[in-house]
Design a protein around this motif. Structure first.
Motif, short mmCIF file in Angstrom:
data_model
loop_
_atom_site.label_atom_id
_atom_site.label_comp_id
_atom_site.label_asym_id
_atom_site.label_seq_id
_atom_site.Cartn_x
_atom_site.Cartn_y
_atom_site.Cartn_z
N THR A 119 25.05 -0.76 -0.25
CA THR A 119 24.58 -1.24 1.15
C THR A 119 23.53 -2.14 0.83
OG1 THR A 119 25.75 0.62 2.40
CG2 THR A 119 24.09 -0.82 3.63
N PRO A 120 23.53 -3.62 1.12
CA PRO A 120 22.43 -4.43 0.80
C PRO A 120 21.54 -4.15 1.79
CG PRO A 120 24.37 -5.66 1.49
CD PRO A 120 24.90 -4.34 1.23
N PRO A 121 20.07 -3.94 1.27
CA PRO A 121 19.03 -3.92 2.36
C PRO A 121 19.12 -5.15 3.28
CG PRO A 121 18.42 -3.34 0.31
CD PRO A 121 19.61 -4.07 0.15
N ARG A 127 17.84 -12.82 3.05
CA ARG A 127 17.77 -13.77 2.05
C ARG A 127 18.74 -14.71 1.61
NH1 ARG A 127 14.78 -9.78 -0.37
NH2 ARG A 127 16.53 -9.34 -1.92
N GLN A 128 20.00 -13.54 1.55
CA GLN A 128 21.34 -14.08 1.33
C GLN A 128 22.36 -13.80 2.49
OE1 GLN A 128 20.71 -11.74 -2.57
NE2 GLN A 128 22.32 -13.28 -3.29
N PRO A 129 22.36 -14.56 3.35
CA PRO A 129 23.34 -14.23 4.55
C PRO A 129 24.79 -13.80 4.18
CG PRO A 129 21.70 -16.04 5.12
CD PRO A 129 21.79 -16.01 3.58
N GLU A 130 25.33 -14.50 3.34
CA GLU A 130 26.54 -14.08 2.62
C GLU A 130 26.62 -12.84 2.53
OE1 GLU A 130 24.47 -15.24 -1.21
OE2 GLU A 130 24.37 -15.91 0.84
N LEU A 131 25.79 -12.02 2.29
CA LEU A 131 26.15 -10.54 2.22
C LEU A 131 26.08 -9.70 3.37
CD1 LEU A 131 23.64 -10.08 -0.72
CD2 LEU A 131 26.10 -10.46 -1.05
N GLY A 137 28.62 -1.56 4.15
CA GLY A 137 28.58 -1.08 2.74
C GLY A 137 29.78 -1.64 1.97
N MET A 138 29.54 -1.96 0.68
CA MET A 138 30.70 -2.44 -0.09
C MET A 138 31.41 -1.20 -0.86
SD MET A 138 30.25 -5.14 -3.43
CE MET A 138 31.68 -5.67 -4.06
N GLU A 139 32.69 -1.34 -1.00
CA GLU A 139 33.44 -0.18 -1.37
C GLU A 139 33.33 -0.09 -2.77
OE1 GLU A 139 37.73 -0.32 -0.32
OE2 GLU A 139 37.20 -0.07 1.66
N LEU A 142 35.14 -2.15 -9.55
CA LEU A 142 34.76 -2.96 -10.60
C LEU A 142 33.52 -3.90 -10.54
CD1 LEU A 142 37.87 -2.97 -12.89
CD2 LEU A 142 36.36 -1.25 -13.26
N LYS A 143 33.68 -4.49 -9.22
CA LYS A 143 32.69 -5.40 -8.83
C LYS A 143 31.40 -5.08 -8.13
CE LYS A 143 36.54 -9.07 -8.91
NZ LYS A 143 37.02 -10.34 -8.10
N ASN A 144 31.47 -3.88 -7.82
CA ASN A 144 30.43 -3.28 -6.86
C ASN A 144 29.21 -3.58 -7.90
OD1 ASN A 144 28.69 -1.19 -5.92
ND2 ASN A 144 30.23 -0.79 -4.40
N PRO A 145 28.12 -4.02 -7.29
CA PRO A 145 26.55 -4.16 -8.09
C PRO A 145 26.04 -2.92 -8.45
CG PRO A 145 26.96 -5.55 -6.08
CD PRO A 145 28.07 -4.44 -5.97
N LEU A 146 26.49 -1.78 -7.88
CA LEU A 146 25.89 -0.32 -8.48
C LEU A 146 26.68 0.05 -9.48
CD1 LEU A 146 24.96 1.49 -5.36
CD2 LEU A 146 23.45 -0.15 -6.90
#
Length: 205
Positions: A119-121, A127-131, A137-139, A142-146
């Motif tokens: 979940t991006p803060p 800073r990055q509206p596209e998020l 939360g992002m499921e 393999l592409k999850n940043p965590l």
């Protein structure tokens, strides 16, 4: 004949020296970056030959007064040490916060999660509206940043907002390009996750 005998003796001496070093020096884990099947996910092989060898997972000599199980993060040199005791540690290559996002201090691992949701803060979304689409939360995946694992760092004030986590971006190891979290290659965070305990002390230098 004498030269041949000398060469044989020299070779034997070298092999003995190497064997001696391997018993008291470092152990490399370069072969541990192959494809991994984990919790239903297929982690791809990391092209570890493209990663500088100093960032490959390895056991090293490391003197520390900290108790075994402590994690020490050297942000300047891009290394994370898991203290084993008796002057030894497992060293991992890491990626760290880019300029303006660095931090240091002492924390502890409060939570551990396999294949976590990201979940991006709100500051990051600003800073990055596209998020914004990941505000809920992002499921895991393999592409999850965590990446494949995350360990959540708390301090006296509670959740520090920082994590030790995996990353699909293996080529970011050794660089300063995160938003402050400490990232490892996915195969390395799985290894560290299995070694580290909830409550473990984390020192970020």
């Amino acid at each position: 004949m004498r030269m041949k005998s000398f060469a044989i003796v020299a070779a034997l001496a070298l092999s003995t020296a190497i064997a001696g070093c391997s018993s008291i020096g470092m152990q490399m884990f370069t072969n541990d970056y192959g494809a991994v099947s984990d919790a239903g996910y297929q982690l791809p092989r990391i092209p570890i030959e493209k990663v500088p060898m100093k960032y490959h997972r390895q056991e090293v000599n490391y003197d520390s007064s900290e108790r075994p199980g402590t994690i020490i993060v050297d942000t300047q040199n891009k290394f994370l040490y898991f203290i084993e005791g008796d002057g030894r540690a497992i060293r991992y290559g890491i990626g760290v916060g880019r300029e303006g996002f660095e931090w240091h201090g002492t924390a502890h691992i409060a939570l551990k999660r396999e294949w976590p949701t990201w979940t991006p803060p709100s500051q990051m979304i600003h800073r990055q509206p596209e998020l914004a689409k990941f505000a809920g939360g992002m499921e895991p995946g393999l592409k999850n940043p965590l990446g494949a694992r995350a360990m959540y760092l708390f301090n006296k004030g509670g959740d520090s907002g920082y994590r030790l986590h995996g990353s699909p971006e293996w080529n970011s190891i050794g660089k300063a390009m995160s938003s402050g979290c400490i990232r490892l290659m996915n195969q390395d965070i799985i290894d560290l996750y299995d070694r580290a305990s909830v409550g473990a002390k984390v020192i970020v230098l």
